[in-house]
Each structure stands twice: as structure tokens, then as C-alpha cells.
Design a protein around this motif. Structure first.
Motif, PDB file in Angstrom:
ATOM      1  N   SER A 217       0.663  -0.929   0.368  1.00  0.00           N
ATOM      2  CA  SER A 217      -0.221   0.007  -0.237  1.00  0.00           C
ATOM      3  C   SER A 217       0.389   1.466   0.133  1.00  0.00           C
ATOM      4  CB  SER A 217      -0.976  -0.010   1.535  1.00  0.00           C
ATOM      5  OG  SER A 217      -1.713  -1.036   0.711  1.00  0.00           O
TER       6      SER A 217
ATOM      7  N   ALA B 220      -1.698   2.685  -3.841  1.00  0.00           N
ATOM      8  CA  ALA B 220      -2.608   2.692  -3.682  1.00  0.00           C
ATOM      9  C   ALA B 220      -3.658   4.321  -3.127  1.00  0.00           C
ATOM     10  CB  ALA B 220      -3.069   2.056  -2.484  1.00  0.00           C
TER      11      ALA B 220
ATOM     12  N   ARG C 237      -5.335   4.456  -8.133  1.00  0.00           N
ATOM     13  CA  ARG C 237      -5.541   4.011  -7.884  1.00  0.00           C
ATOM     14  C   ARG C 237      -4.922   2.751  -7.649  1.00  0.00           C
ATOM     15  NH1 ARG C 237      -6.711   6.905  -2.047  1.00  0.00           N
ATOM     16  NH2 ARG C 237      -8.808   7.894  -2.433  1.00  0.00           N
TER      17      ARG C 237
ATOM     18  N   VAL D 183      -4.643  -1.412  -5.287  1.00  0.00           N
ATOM     19  CA  VAL D 183      -5.301  -1.970  -4.132  1.00  0.00           C
ATOM     20  C   VAL D 183      -5.094  -2.914  -3.185  1.00  0.00           C
ATOM     21  CG1 VAL D 183      -6.988  -1.517  -2.779  1.00  0.00           C
ATOM     22  CG2 VAL D 183      -5.939   0.857  -5.020  1.00  0.00           C
TER      23      VAL D 183
END
Length: 254
Positions: free
Chosen positions: A85, A90, A99, A102
Motif C-alpha cells: 500500500s 494505493a 489508485r 490496491v
């Protein structure tokens, strides 16, 4: 005839299920003839939410729902969720930025909880694709609430898990975990999915439960199919092997 008399005269018609508007009639919507519509609705609802959050791609993490906090596998998934992450894209740098990578899980406890938890601790959103089961499954408390979904159809859940996946990381698990692993391996082997890295966490576990080489020795797979996946024994190595396998962090896409 006044209104009260009119309502009394056609009370049977007003009370009939056939008089309900189709969109507000649960008996109709849940009937056999609407199975295709329900399937489409399960696709569209999740798709709309994922797009509104700018989710362009995911890293799918699967593993046993029975692994408790503190176990090496749980903590490995938690650490991986954090690393992916933080480094994968993300977390949005600017408004409107998509993003990437994720964390997406089956939304339940154990390994799935751990990966969602790591993402949350990194300040990133993560996805929980839950499924209705005979024994009630509750979403874990770490997936982003607006990205926590409940599916009736395994097929639609599998589709959402696969369609944005940039990578698959599989921690030790049972039948459900094997189901997801071989689903993606089959899509990769048959060319129905893009080339994505697949990493199995804890090589000793996987080699103890599956004799991968036996598939090739018996001619059931081509020896090159063994290159569809790799092993790793800690979160940092998982991330490194994903990058070696072609995973692109968000920054590399801009």
C-alpha cells in the motif's frame, strides 16, 4: 363511489404481488427469471464503487480465514499489506489520480483481515469481496467500508477479484484458497488473463501440500508452467519478487 369505497372495491387488486412495481418487488427480483439481472447487479454495484474511488488495479491477497493474529503468516500478510500500500500506488498523491495495486481480499478474517489491516495502517484504502455462506461470514473491520462488498454468486466475486488484478499473493490456506489459486493459474496458463506475478508465501507449506513437479512429470502441465508462480518466505521478498515479475508501482505508470 368515494375513495374509501374505491379502495375497498379493489383491495384484492392492490394487494396482489402482480401489482407491485417490478423494481420494488422482492419476490420477483429474487425469482429464477431474474437470475441474470441479479448477476448483472452484483457486477455493476461493485464496479460503480470501485470506479468512484479511482481503483485502477489491485493486488489480490488470499489465505486461510483460520489464522490468528500473532501467527507468522498473519503478521506476514499484515506487513505485506502495508508495504504494497505504501509503495504500490494505493495512496493518492493528487485528487483524481488513479489508485494502483490496491489490496483486495475475500474480506473475511485470518489472512484476509491481516492484509486489509496492513493497508489501513499504511493509510490506504483496501477492498473486501465478501461472499454469503451457509455459516454467516462477517467482514473484517479493516477493509474500507465503502469498498466492502457482499456477493451471492461466487462467479461474480471471482470476476471482480481477477479483472483488476496486477498480482496474486497466496498465503497458506485450505480449499477456498486453493480454489482462488488454481482459478488464476488456469487463466494465466490459458492466456485468458494478462501476465501477472503469482507468489506463494511459505514455500515449505506449499511444497508439503502440493507436489507441483508431479503435474509436469505426469505430463499434465508443460514444464514451463512452473514459471507461472514463485515462492517467498517474508513480506519484503514477496514485494521484491512482484517487482521482478513485472509489477509496476503507480509512479512508473505516470
Amino acid at each position: 363511489m368515494n375513495d374509501d369505497q374505491r379502495r375497498a372495491a379493489n383491495a384484492a387488486q392492490l394487494a396482489s404481488p402482480s401489482y407491485r412495481m417490478a423494481a420494488t418487488d422482492p419476490d420477483f427480483l429474487l425469482g429464477d427469471s431474474m437470475r441474470g439481472v441479479r448477476f448483472q447487479m452484483e457486477y455493476a454495484k461493485a464496479e460503480e464503487s470501485l470506479r468512484s474511488w479511482g481503483v485502477r488495479s489491485t493486488i489480490v491477497v488470499f489465505g486461510s480465514a483460520r489464522i490468528p493474529e500473532g501467527h507468522r503468516w498473519y503478521e506476514g500478510a499484515r506487513e505485506f499489506g502495508r508495504i504494497a500500500s505504501e509503495q504500490g500506488g494505493a495512496i493518492r498523491g493528487t485528487v483524481g489520480q488513479p489508485r494502483d495495486n490496491v489490496i483486495a481480499t475475500g474480506g473475511g478474517p485470518g489472512i484476509m483481515e491481516a492484509a486489509n489491516r496492513g493497508a489501513m495502517e499504511a493509510g490506504a484504502p483496501s477492498i473486501g469481496f465478501n461472499i454469503t455462506l451457509p455459516h454467516e461470514q462477517y467482514p473484517n473491520p479493516y477493509s474500507t467500508p465503502e469498498l466492502t462488498f457482499q456477493f451471492h454468486y461466487f462467479a461474480m466475486r471471482k470476476m471482480h477479484l481477477a479483472m483488476r488484478a496486477n498480482a496474486l499473493v497466496v498465503f497458506p490456506g485450505g480449499f477456498g484458497t486453493l480454489d482462488e489459486l488454481f482459478e488464476i493459474l488456469t487463466l494465466r496458463q490459458t492466456g485468458k488473463a494478462p501476465t501477472i506475478p503469482i507468489i506463494l508465501f511459505d514455500e515449505s507449506y506449499w511444497r508439503s501440500v502440493i507436489n507441483f513437479e508431479a503435474f509436469a512429470e505426469h505430463g499434465m502441465i508443460h514444464p514451463s508452467d512452473m514459471d507461472l508462480f514463485a515462492f517467498a518466505d517474508d513480506a519484503e521478498t514477496v514485494w521484491a519478487k512482484l517487482l521482478e515479475g513485472g509489477l509496476q508501482p503507480h509512479e512508473a505508470r505516470e
